[in-house]
Design an enzyme around this catalytic site. Sequence first.
Site, mmCIF file in Angstrom:
data_model
loop_
_atom_site.group_PDB
_atom_site.id
_atom_site.type_symbol
_atom_site.label_atom_id
_atom_site.label_comp_id
_atom_site.label_asym_id
_atom_site.label_seq_id
_atom_site.Cartn_x
_atom_site.Cartn_y
_atom_site.Cartn_z
ATOM 1 N N ILE A 1 -6.554 -5.006 7.869
ATOM 2 C CA ILE A 1 -6.316 -6.202 7.056
ATOM 3 C C ILE A 1 -7.009 -6.089 5.696
ATOM 4 C CG2 ILE A 1 -6.826 -8.693 6.944
ATOM 5 C CD1 ILE A 1 -4.302 -7.982 8.616
ATOM 6 N N ASP B 1 0.843 -1.198 0.000
ATOM 7 C CA ASP B 1 0.000 0.000 0.000
ATOM 8 C C ASP B 1 0.880 1.251 0.000
ATOM 9 O OD1 ASP B 1 -2.290 1.536 0.099
ATOM 10 O OD2 ASP B 1 -2.737 1.097 2.203
ATOM 11 N N HIS C 1 2.786 3.684 -8.871
ATOM 12 C CA HIS C 1 2.598 2.270 -9.202
ATOM 13 C C HIS C 1 3.815 1.731 -9.956
ATOM 14 C CE1 HIS C 1 -1.312 2.487 -7.583
ATOM 15 N NE2 HIS C 1 -1.900 3.092 -8.595
ATOM 16 N N GLU D 1 -11.368 -3.876 -4.587
ATOM 17 C CA GLU D 1 -11.862 -2.484 -4.541
ATOM 18 C C GLU D 1 -11.141 -1.599 -5.564
ATOM 19 O OE1 GLU D 1 -11.276 -2.789 -0.273
ATOM 20 O OE2 GLU D 1 -12.385 -4.509 -1.021
ATOM 21 N N ASN D 2 -10.039 -2.125 -6.111
ATOM 22 C CA ASN D 2 -9.326 -1.404 -7.171
ATOM 23 C C ASN D 2 -10.235 -1.051 -8.339
ATOM 24 O OD1 ASN D 2 -6.666 -0.968 -6.352
ATOM 25 N ND2 ASN D 2 -6.099 -3.088 -6.764
HETATM 26 C C1 V0D Z 1 2.901 -2.538 -8.614
HETATM 27 C C2 V0D Z 1 1.610 -2.351 -5.752
HETATM 28 C C3 V0D Z 1 -2.695 -3.547 -8.943
HETATM 29 C C4 V0D Z 1 3.066 -2.334 -6.143
HETATM 30 C C5 V0D Z 1 0.580 -1.638 -6.561
HETATM 31 C C6 V0D Z 1 2.383 -7.651 -10.498
HETATM 32 C C7 V0D Z 1 3.441 -3.120 -7.361
HETATM 33 C C8 V0D Z 1 0.824 -1.469 -8.010
HETATM 34 C C9 V0D Z 1 -2.545 -4.698 -9.655
HETATM 35 C C10 V0D Z 1 -3.622 -5.576 -10.064
HETATM 36 C C11 V0D Z 1 0.798 -3.649 -9.245
HETATM 37 C C12 V0D Z 1 -3.551 -6.263 -11.255
HETATM 38 C C13 V0D Z 1 -4.586 -7.090 -11.634
HETATM 39 C C14 V0D Z 1 -5.683 -7.224 -10.793
HETATM 40 C C15 V0D Z 1 -5.759 -6.554 -9.589
HETATM 41 C C16 V0D Z 1 -4.719 -5.738 -9.226
HETATM 42 C C17 V0D Z 1 -1.162 -4.846 -9.840
HETATM 43 C C18 V0D Z 1 0.868 -5.689 -10.493
HETATM 44 C C19 V0D Z 1 1.532 -4.638 -9.907
HETATM 45 C C20 V0D Z 1 1.631 -6.710 -11.258
HETATM 46 F F1 V0D Z 1 -6.696 -8.006 -11.130
HETATM 47 N N1 V0D Z 1 -1.521 -3.002 -8.718
HETATM 48 N N2 V0D Z 1 -0.563 -3.783 -9.243
HETATM 49 N N3 V0D Z 1 -0.456 -5.815 -10.463
HETATM 50 N N4 V0D Z 1 1.457 -2.589 -8.654
#
Ligand code: V0D
Length: 250
Positions: A205, A27, A44, A74-75
């Site tokens: 959590i 986070d 990100h 929630e994304n």
């Molecule tokens: C980069 C955390 C959401 C740090 C947040 C591994 C690392 C941002 C997703 C995500 C990433 C992808 C698909 C899904 C739900 C969420 C995500 C990656 C990296 C790749 F269904 N943030 N995020 N996937 N980062």
Amino acid sequence: MALFESKNEHALDKNGLIPAHIAIIMDGNGRWAKKRMMPRVYGHKEGMNTLKKIAIHAQDLGVKVLTLYAFSTENWKRPNDEVSFLMNLPIDFFDVFMPELIENKIKVTTIGWIDELPEKTKKIVQNAVERTKDHEGMILNFAFNYGSRQEMTEAIKNVAEKVQRKELSAEDVTEELVSQEMFTGFLNEYQDPDLVIRTSGEIRISNFLLWQIAYSELYFTDEYWPDFSPKSLDQAIATYQHRNRRFGGI
Ligand code: V0D
């Protein structure tokens, strides 16, 4: 310093007890970017570099399973262009990191509803899982489109259906059987995280592995995910080792 966060006073013992399964809620990428007056997506991108460094470091320490929660179902409620950006991150990650995953014999697995991901994202994730399925190094387990209550609801539904079909009687419903119904069932002896880390100062959590964390150590740090370093991971594990020395036992 956040409530419950441990002071930076213990050293990591590499020969000591290393948590076999570490789960991390990554986070604070957006806040990290905002502090720099940059767009959230910049956070990100930087978070992605952290992810790669932490995965390699965890493997070097002898961690067996690293579960990463890129926060969360929630994304989907985020603005559309940010959601599209997030859905492209697995594509970027595996395009760039695949050779290193193979070289390090890391095995990629997922928990969550992968079927609901955009087609291109789903394909690349399935491809990474397939190409690394025989690897015997660390398991890098991604929670994509995951929610713990949904997972438990699905587990209850599956068990109820087995009882209804008379494949199972209600008395035979044990903790082990319920565990096996969770997405994490395939992890066998490593299903439950020994240590859960959440970055960015939130002491919550957030619907992550509720069944599996019954006995986990919880570690919260104020650091934003892009600032979380191999040293930060060492610190979290050192705290875990210290708590285990004081309260643990056989
Ligand atoms: C980069 C955390 C959401 C740090 C947040 C591994 C690392 C941002 C997703 C995500 C990433 C992808 C698909 C899904 C739900 C969420 C995500 C990656 C990296 C790749 F269904 N943030 N995020 N996937 N980062």
